[in-house]
Design a protein around this motif. Structure first.
Motif, PDB file in Angstrom:
ATOM      1  N   GLY A  94       4.496  13.013  17.493  1.00  0.00           N
ATOM      2  CA  GLY A  94       3.805  11.771  17.229  1.00  0.00           C
ATOM      3  C   GLY A  94       4.037  10.688  18.265  1.00  0.00           C
ATOM      4  N   THR A  95       5.109  10.806  19.061  1.00  0.00           N
ATOM      5  CA  THR A  95       5.418   9.782  20.061  1.00  0.00           C
ATOM      6  C   THR A  95       5.228  10.240  21.494  1.00  0.00           C
ATOM      7  N   LYS A  96       5.463  11.525  21.771  1.00  0.00           N
ATOM      8  CA  LYS A  96       5.342  11.968  23.155  1.00  0.00           C
ATOM      9  C   LYS A  96       4.823  13.398  23.254  1.00  0.00           C
ATOM     10  N   ILE A  97       4.244  13.688  24.415  1.00  0.00           N
ATOM     11  CA  ILE A  97       3.833  15.037  24.789  1.00  0.00           C
ATOM     12  C   ILE A  97       4.731  15.454  25.946  1.00  0.00           C
ATOM     13  N   ALA A  98       5.670  16.361  25.676  1.00  0.00           N
ATOM     14  CA  ALA A  98       6.593  16.832  26.703  1.00  0.00           C
ATOM     15  C   ALA A  98       6.118  18.192  27.203  1.00  0.00           C
ATOM     16  N   GLY A  99       6.239  18.410  28.491  1.00  0.00           N
ATOM     17  CA  GLY A  99       5.808  19.687  29.062  1.00  0.00           C
ATOM     18  C   GLY A  99       6.799  20.193  30.089  1.00  0.00           C
ATOM     19  N   ALA A 100       6.801  21.511  30.285  1.00  0.00           N
ATOM     20  CA  ALA A 100       7.679  22.120  31.284  1.00  0.00           C
ATOM     21  C   ALA A 100       7.106  23.458  31.722  1.00  0.00           C
ATOM     22  N   VAL A 101       7.450  23.829  32.933  1.00  0.00           N
ATOM     23  CA  VAL A 101       7.231  25.196  33.405  1.00  0.00           C
ATOM     24  C   VAL A 101       8.433  26.006  32.922  1.00  0.00           C
ATOM     25  N   SER A 107      14.716  29.758  31.298  1.00  0.00           N
ATOM     26  CA  SER A 107      15.035  28.564  32.082  1.00  0.00           C
ATOM     27  C   SER A 107      13.788  27.718  32.293  1.00  0.00           C
ATOM     28  N   THR A 108      13.988  26.422  32.482  1.00  0.00           N
ATOM     29  CA  THR A 108      12.872  25.516  32.673  1.00  0.00           C
ATOM     30  C   THR A 108      12.848  24.988  34.092  1.00  0.00           C
ATOM     31  N   GLY A 109      11.637  24.723  34.575  1.00  0.00           N
ATOM     32  CA  GLY A 109      11.456  24.157  35.899  1.00  0.00           C
ATOM     33  C   GLY A 109      10.903  22.747  35.811  1.00  0.00           C
ATOM     34  N   PHE A 110       9.833  22.499  36.534  1.00  0.00           N
ATOM     35  CA  PHE A 110       9.253  21.164  36.589  1.00  0.00           C
ATOM     36  C   PHE A 110       8.860  20.681  35.197  1.00  0.00           C
ATOM     37  N   ARG A 111       9.056  19.379  34.963  1.00  0.00           N
ATOM     38  CA  ARG A 111       8.739  18.774  33.673  1.00  0.00           C
ATOM     39  C   ARG A 111       7.783  17.604  33.861  1.00  0.00           C
ATOM     40  N   ALA A 112       7.030  17.326  32.822  1.00  0.00           N
ATOM     41  CA  ALA A 112       6.157  16.156  32.800  1.00  0.00           C
ATOM     42  C   ALA A 112       6.067  15.653  31.372  1.00  0.00           C
ATOM     43  N   GLN A 113       5.718  14.381  31.217  1.00  0.00           N
ATOM     44  CA  GLN A 113       5.684  13.792  29.880  1.00  0.00           C
ATOM     45  C   GLN A 113       4.738  12.599  29.856  1.00  0.00           C
ATOM     46  N   LEU A 114       4.048  12.427  28.744  1.00  0.00           N
ATOM     47  CA  LEU A 114       3.200  11.277  28.506  1.00  0.00           C
ATOM     48  C   LEU A 114       3.368  10.829  27.053  1.00  0.00           C
ATOM     49  N   PRO A 115       3.155   9.544  26.772  1.00  0.00           N
ATOM     50  CA  PRO A 115       3.133   9.115  25.372  1.00  0.00           C
ATOM     51  C   PRO A 115       1.951   9.762  24.643  1.00  0.00           C
ATOM     52  N   THR A 116       2.135  10.084  23.377  1.00  0.00           N
ATOM     53  CA  THR A 116       1.040  10.615  22.570  1.00  0.00           C
ATOM     54  C   THR A 116       0.147   9.464  22.105  1.00  0.00           C
ATOM     55  N   PRO A 117      -1.135   9.492  22.440  1.00  0.00           N
ATOM     56  CA  PRO A 117      -2.041   8.460  21.916  1.00  0.00           C
ATOM     57  C   PRO A 117      -2.391   8.772  20.460  1.00  0.00           C
TER      58      PRO A 117
END
Length: 311
Positions: free
Chosen positions: A18-25, A31-41
């Motif tokens: 409800g607050t954020k969209i988290a992403g990762a490779v 194991s995780t690599g690059f990450r990105a994140q945006l607030p959830t509209p």
């Protein structure tokens, strides 16, 4: 627990709340690599949320060294894991119910999409790569702002006929008698054992407006405040009793405890273990209660694993 891989290579993963969209490779070894994140509209409707998800995926794609196997999603709401459709959702994410994640994100990203509920994704991560690794049957109980969970047997998620299996906070508890639950029913364990339930219990005992949240209650409890200690301990006791009752029904090989309350310290864990011991029948009473290992990465890793292991 044997893993039957249905693909190799990195998967792009999203954890949608409800607050954020988290992403990762995420790579096949967990194991995780690059990450990105945006607030959830969250109040802007499903179209805006899909656009934000696609934006995060585009960032992940640009930092993935190879063509990804697909896009795995753990999302808030009741998710049909066979179709990746949102069956039901609360107004925390407005207009989310009915969203076809596979069609919408497939068109936007060009990737195959697989999805499960976010707590189910968390459980998949822990069962396959975390505290449940190597066990044939795993139960995860997540105690935080709410209480949820997941159950796996033969390495596979049991999602239930309506895809709502794992709503472990909504079983009856004698500790919550007369208390209203977030679902609108009364007497469910979430009302006394989830973080907000513990806070409300403390306020019923102490009526102290200077204490603003569950974290402050936990700090007070660990400093020797008796009313805070009681609220925290009984919260753990109720959660442990629920875990014991569930273990009596499901007989898991391993029980994983996750969520914010799992970090509350010895008072809560002492209550949890006492509640479990009082509720669990003899044959399952020796089942270990293990703390989750993967933290917030669990849902991302679990969502990605939908492409490496039959779900």
């Amino acid at each position: 627990m044997q893993e039957k891989h249905s693909g190799t290579g990195a998967v792009l993963a999203l954890d949608v709340g409800g607050t954020k969209i988290a992403g990762a490779v995420v790579h096949p070894d967990g194991s995780t690599g690059f990450r990105a994140q945006l607030p959830t509209p969250a109040q802007a409707g499903s179209t805006a949320i899909i656009e934000a998800m696609a934006s995060v995926v585009a960032q992940l794609q640009s930092h993935c060294d190879s063509v990804p196997v697909g896009l795995g999603i753990g999302s808030a709401g009741v998710i049909d894991p066979h179709t990746a459709k949102v069956v039901s959702a609360t107004d925390t994410i407005l207009g989310w119910a009915g969203t076809d994640l596979s069609a919408a994100l497939g068109d936007a990203t060009g990737l195959e999409v697989r999805a499960v509920n976010d707590v189910h994704a968390h459980g998949l991560g822990e069962a396959r790569f975390g505290a449940g690794q190597g066990a044939d049957s795993v139960m995860l109980l997540a105690v935080g702002t709410g209480i949820g969970g997941a159950f796996f047997t033969g390495g596979q998620l049991v999602s239930g006929f309506h895809h709502v299996a794992g709503h472990m906070g909504h079983i009856d508890s004698s500790y919550a008698a007369g208390l209203e639950c977030s679902c609108g029913r009364f007497g469910h364990v979430e009302a006394i054992a989830a973080g907000p339930g513990i806070y409300r219990h403390y306020q019923r005992l102490a009526n102290n407006p200077d204490v603003g949240d569950t974290k402050a209650v936990t700090t007070l409890a660990n400093s020797g405040d008796q009313q805070a200690h009681k609220a925290l301990y009984i919260g753990g006791l109720a959660a442990g009793s629920a875990a014991g009752s569930l273990a009596n029904v499901l007989d898991p090989q391993r029980i994983i405890i996750a969520g914010g309350m799992a970090g509350a310290g010895d008072i809560w864990w002492d209550g949890l273990r006492a509640g479990f011991a009082a509720s669990a029948i003899n044959l399952v009473s020796g089942t270990e209660l293990s703390a989750a290992k993967l933290g917030t990465d669990a849902a991302l890793i679990g969502a990605a694993s939908l492409f490496w292991t039959e779900s």
